[in-house]
Design an enzyme around this catalytic site. Structure first.
Site, short mmCIF file in Angstrom:
data_model
loop_
_atom_site.label_atom_id
_atom_site.label_comp_id
_atom_site.label_asym_id
_atom_site.label_seq_id
_atom_site.Cartn_x
_atom_site.Cartn_y
_atom_site.Cartn_z
N LYS A 165 4.91 11.27 7.10
CA LYS A 165 4.64 12.16 8.24
C LYS A 165 5.68 12.19 9.35
CE LYS A 165 1.25 8.51 8.65
NZ LYS A 165 0.99 8.02 7.32
N TYR B 155 0.86 -1.19 0.00
CA TYR B 155 0.00 0.00 0.00
C TYR B 155 0.89 1.23 0.00
CZ TYR B 155 -3.47 3.44 1.51
OH TYR B 155 -4.29 4.54 1.60
N ASP C 111 9.47 2.99 -1.02
CA ASP C 111 8.47 3.76 -0.30
C ASP C 111 8.79 3.64 1.19
OD1 ASP C 111 6.35 4.83 1.00
OD2 ASP C 111 4.81 3.66 -0.03
N1 HOZ Z 1 -3.78 3.49 5.83
C1 HOZ Z 1 -3.26 3.85 7.10
C2 HOZ Z 1 -2.50 2.78 7.72
N2 HOZ Z 1 -1.68 2.02 6.90
C3 HOZ Z 1 -4.35 4.26 8.03
C4 HOZ Z 1 -4.51 5.70 8.04
C5 HOZ Z 1 -5.51 6.25 9.07
O1 HOZ Z 1 -6.56 5.68 9.24
O2 HOZ Z 1 -5.19 7.28 9.65
#
Ligand code: HOZ
Length: 429
Positions: A263, A143, A235
């Protein structure tokens, strides 16, 4: 869940899809109501019912110093008094860029953006611009944010909710995304061709649970890319500054062509970055023909939080401490699993980990999916009841921070022990 969180979840569902601004946090993977968070401090978060949890999510990775680190908060306060956004260059963003290129030598130049999704979207565009090719290769269960080209066989929420291929992505675009099995170089070789602009990979998979690369896997990807004159995109949105100051590429000694960060370089504030050699970054506008822009890019408040976070990380023994405490937790969980005869697989790299409810090994999406989700959900809710906030999906990674003290780890191990005893009793062994 507490009364206030229940009421807030009801109210939220009227005006926000599923009551949440990002799908996984709706608890669809485990059932029930998510706690609505009001405060986070150190290793703890507190919800609207004033229930306290040991936080093992850490905003999905970036809170490596723990919540509300004094030095970071001071930096943010100071920046905020000077204005929230200028849409114009600042000295501080040069300093953050310099810190990043010093930490990650494969990034000779860096462009700041606003999220990991923006970083991977821009990295793909750069790879396509530089190679003149359209196809890309990603991994099943990988992902990389909600980029159209990358929502194909995606992990994280896509896999949790059984929508790995998102609606709304044009078929013609999705067809340009080739898929291979993580940790399987033969499969990658079989899929690769000279039409592929880039392979994009999480060097440690974090969105099908935590899955480390097999020895030689990342080096193998580097060679395959070189054989086809394709680019390698690491990534590192989750792993950058998390598994080592120089990220997974330093830990595993592999040099990508393009790196993406998220982040953590904003201490948890909305930010991201992509970077590469000067030669490649010269394709980026205004130097070159690849366009990418953003008013909030290099936002002064996020940049201040990022500089403060990286300067604490750079001058500390945090990575050693995190390793020691995370290993202590791993040993405790393994002992409890044996004691109560609950088969599980504990995958961990440094302070990033997942407990899979399967005998394992878990090395790719298919083996991660063998986990018993019902058992995971029960474990999750019993842990929540014990005051431990875990990622609400079997297919996500958990994280520790520097604020997780030895006593937190001891408490966590005691709670896991109690919970696994109940799981064994309820499910049989
Ligand atoms: N897709 C994020 C974790 N791999 C979750 C993001 C969120 O819900 O803040």
């Amino acid at each position: 869940m507490g009364k206030q969180s229940d009421a807030l979840f009801q109210r939220a569902q009227d005006v926000i899809p599923g009551g949440v601004n990002s799908p996984v946090r709706a608890f669809g993977g485990v059932g029930g109501t998510p706690p609505f968070i009001e405060l986070a401090q150190g290793s703890r978060i507190f919800d609207a019912d004033n229930l306290q949890y040991i936080d093992c999510v850490g905003s999905w990775g970036p809170m490596i110093l723990g919540h509300g680190h004094r030095y970071v908060v001071e930096a943010v306060k100071k920046a905020a008094t000077r204005g929230f956004s200028y849409g114009a260059p600042t000295a501080a963003e040069i300093e953050l860029a310099e810190m990043i290129v010093q930490a990650v030598p494969s990034m000779e130049m860096v462009r700041l953006v606003n999220s990991g999704t923006e970083a991977t979207m821009s990295a793909l565009r750069l790879a396509r611009a530089a190679t003149g090719r359209n196809k890309i290769l990603k991994f099943e269960g990988g992902y990389h944010g909600h980029v159209d080209s990358l929502l194909v066989k995606a992990g994280s929420g896509g896999a949790t909710f059984n929508v790995p291929d998102s609606a709304g992505v044009p078929k013609e675009l999705a067809e340009l995304t080739l898929i291979a099995r993580y940790n399987d170089l033969d499969d990658v070789r079989a899929q690769m061709s000279d039409e592929v602009a880039a392979i994009i990979v999480e060097p440690i998979a974090g969105n099908m649970g935590c899955i480390p690369p097999n020895p030689g896997f990342l080096q193998g990807l580097r060679e395959i890319c070189d054989d086809h004159a394709s680019l390698l995109i690491l990534d590192e949105v989750m792993t950058g500054f998390r598994v080592a100051y120089g990220g997974a590429q330093a830990r595993y000694d592999v040099r990508p062509d393009i790196t993406t960060l998220g982040k953590i370089i904003g201490g948890g504030m909305p930010i991201g970055a992509y970077g590469a050699s000067k030669l490649l970054m010269e394709y980026v506008s205004p130097l070159g023909p690849m366009y990418q822009a953003g008013t909030l890019s290099g936002n002064p408040v996020a940049v201040a939080a990022g500089r403060a976070t990286l300067s604490v990380l750079r001058n500390s023994s945090i990575y050693d401490d995190l390793e020691e405490r995370s290993a202590e937790f791993e040993n405790g969980v393994r002992a409890a699993s044996e004691k109560h005869a609950v088969p599980l697989t504990f995958n961990r790299v440094g302070s990033m980990w997942t407990i899979f409810f399967t005998e394992g090994p878990v090395t790719d999406f298919a083996s991660a999916n063998k986990s018993n989700r019902e058992k995971f959900s029960r474990f999750f809710h019993l842990m929540l009841g014990e005051g431990v906030y875990l990622p609400p999906s079997q297919l996500e990674a958990a994280f520790f921070s520097a604020a997780h003290a030895k006593k937190d780890i001891l408490q966590l191990v005691e709670r896991v022990d109690r919970v696994l005893k109940k799981v064994a009793w309820e499910f049989g062994t």
